[in-house]
Design a protein around this motif. Structure first.
Motif, PDB file in Angstrom:
ATOM      1  N   SER A 161       0.839  -1.197   0.000  1.00 13.37           N
ATOM      2  CA  SER A 161       0.000   0.000   0.000  1.00 13.37           C
ATOM      3  C   SER A 161       0.873   1.245   0.000  1.00 13.37           C
ATOM      4  O   SER A 161       2.088   1.164   0.042  1.00 13.37           O
ATOM      5  CB  SER A 161      -0.922  -0.002   1.226  1.00 13.37           C
ATOM      6  N   GLY A 162       0.211   2.374  -0.032  1.00  9.37           N
ATOM      7  CA  GLY A 162       0.919   3.646  -0.024  1.00  9.37           C
ATOM      8  C   GLY A 162       1.140   4.180  -1.421  1.00  9.37           C
ATOM      9  O   GLY A 162       0.761   3.572  -2.415  1.00  9.37           O
ATOM     10  N   ARG A 163       1.738   5.334  -1.459  1.00  6.52           N
ATOM     11  CA  ARG A 163       2.022   6.014  -2.712  1.00  6.52           C
ATOM     12  C   ARG A 163       3.019   5.201  -3.529  1.00  6.52           C
ATOM     13  O   ARG A 163       3.948   4.604  -2.986  1.00  6.52           O
ATOM     14  CB  ARG A 163       2.586   7.394  -2.377  1.00  6.52           C
ATOM     15  N   LEU A 164       2.843   5.185  -4.847  1.00  2.00           N
ATOM     16  CA  LEU A 164       3.787   4.497  -5.717  1.00  2.00           C
ATOM     17  C   LEU A 164       5.098   5.285  -5.750  1.00  2.00           C
ATOM     18  O   LEU A 164       5.139   6.406  -6.232  1.00  2.00           O
ATOM     19  CB  LEU A 164       3.238   4.390  -7.141  1.00  2.00           C
ATOM     20  N   ALA A 165       6.147   4.696  -5.235  1.00  5.41           N
ATOM     21  CA  ALA A 165       7.456   5.338  -5.220  1.00  5.41           C
ATOM     22  C   ALA A 165       8.184   5.029  -6.518  1.00  5.41           C
ATOM     23  O   ALA A 165       7.940   3.999  -7.161  1.00  5.41           O
ATOM     24  CB  ALA A 165       8.259   4.839  -4.031  1.00  5.41           C
ATOM     25  N   GLY A 166       9.082   5.910  -6.918  1.00  6.30           N
ATOM     26  CA  GLY A 166       9.811   5.746  -8.167  1.00  6.30           C
ATOM     27  C   GLY A 166      10.625   4.473  -8.255  1.00  6.30           C
ATOM     28  O   GLY A 166      10.764   3.876  -9.317  1.00  6.30           O
ATOM     29  N   ASP A 167      11.147   4.007  -7.118  1.00  5.09           N
ATOM     30  CA  ASP A 167      11.982   2.803  -7.128  1.00  5.09           C
ATOM     31  C   ASP A 167      11.172   1.516  -6.968  1.00  5.09           C
ATOM     32  O   ASP A 167      11.725   0.429  -7.004  1.00  5.09           O
ATOM     33  CB  ASP A 167      13.047   2.885  -6.040  1.00  5.09           C
ATOM     34  N   GLU A 168       9.867   1.662  -6.822  1.00  3.11           N
ATOM     35  CA  GLU A 168       9.020   0.477  -6.619  1.00  3.11           C
ATOM     36  C   GLU A 168       8.879  -0.321  -7.906  1.00  3.11           C
ATOM     37  O   GLU A 168       8.594   0.218  -8.965  1.00  3.11           O
ATOM     38  CB  GLU A 168       7.650   0.901  -6.120  1.00  3.11           C
ATOM     39  N   LEU A 169       9.084  -1.631  -7.790  1.00  2.21           N
ATOM     40  CA  LEU A 169       9.043  -2.517  -8.948  1.00  2.21           C
ATOM     41  C   LEU A 169       7.604  -2.927  -9.245  1.00  2.21           C
ATOM     42  O   LEU A 169       6.881  -3.377  -8.364  1.00  2.21           O
ATOM     43  CB  LEU A 169       9.906  -3.748  -8.672  1.00  2.21           C
ATOM     44  N   ILE A 170       7.208  -2.793 -10.516  1.00  2.53           N
ATOM     45  CA  ILE A 170       5.880  -3.193 -10.979  1.00  2.53           C
ATOM     46  C   ILE A 170       6.071  -4.445 -11.841  1.00  2.53           C
ATOM     47  O   ILE A 170       6.909  -4.473 -12.728  1.00  2.53           O
ATOM     48  CB  ILE A 170       5.215  -2.083 -11.815  1.00  2.53           C
TER      49      ILE A 170
END
Length: 118
Positions: A105-114
């Motif tokens: 959860s939370g805001r999608l961070a730039g380093d987060e892998l999709i």
């Protein structure tokens, strides 16, 4: 057709934002070269991001998991959408269960892998 040459993503983003700002008041439509349907996208404050969601999902299936930052850059450099539209499109894909993310959860961070779901 509009052509813009720059080596700076920030310059491209500024031009793209300006095109959307001007176009929103004039009922302009842009055709997204990455959308296989070729449907024009109506420029609006809150545009239809379904074509972008399809393109991002296709990009993830072609090239595997990618960080949000790379997907935002892909959006900016290969579609008619703004980089900020990528987050909205990714949220739609997450809600539909078509992709997963590192954090729950939370805001999608730039380093987060999709990652695309199988």
């Amino acid at each position: 057709m509009i052509a813009f040459g720059s080596r700076s993503d920030r310059s491209l983003e500024a031009v793209r934002d300006a095109l959307w700002t001007v176009g929103a008041g004039l009922r302009v439509r842009y055709r997204d070269p990455a959308d296989p349907t070729g449907a024009p996208v109506e420029v609006a404050e809150d545009p239809d991001r379904e074509p972008l969601a399809r393109e991002l999902l296709a990009e993830l299936r072609r090239n595997g998991p990618r960080p949000v930052t790379e997907l935002r850059r892909h959006t900016l450099t290969t579609t008619v959408y703004r980089a900020t539209d990528a987050n909205h499109a990714l949220a739609t894909l997450l809600d539909k269960g078509k992709v997963t993310r590192d954090r729950e959860s939370g805001r999608l961070a730039g380093d987060e892998l999709i990652t695309p779901t199988p």
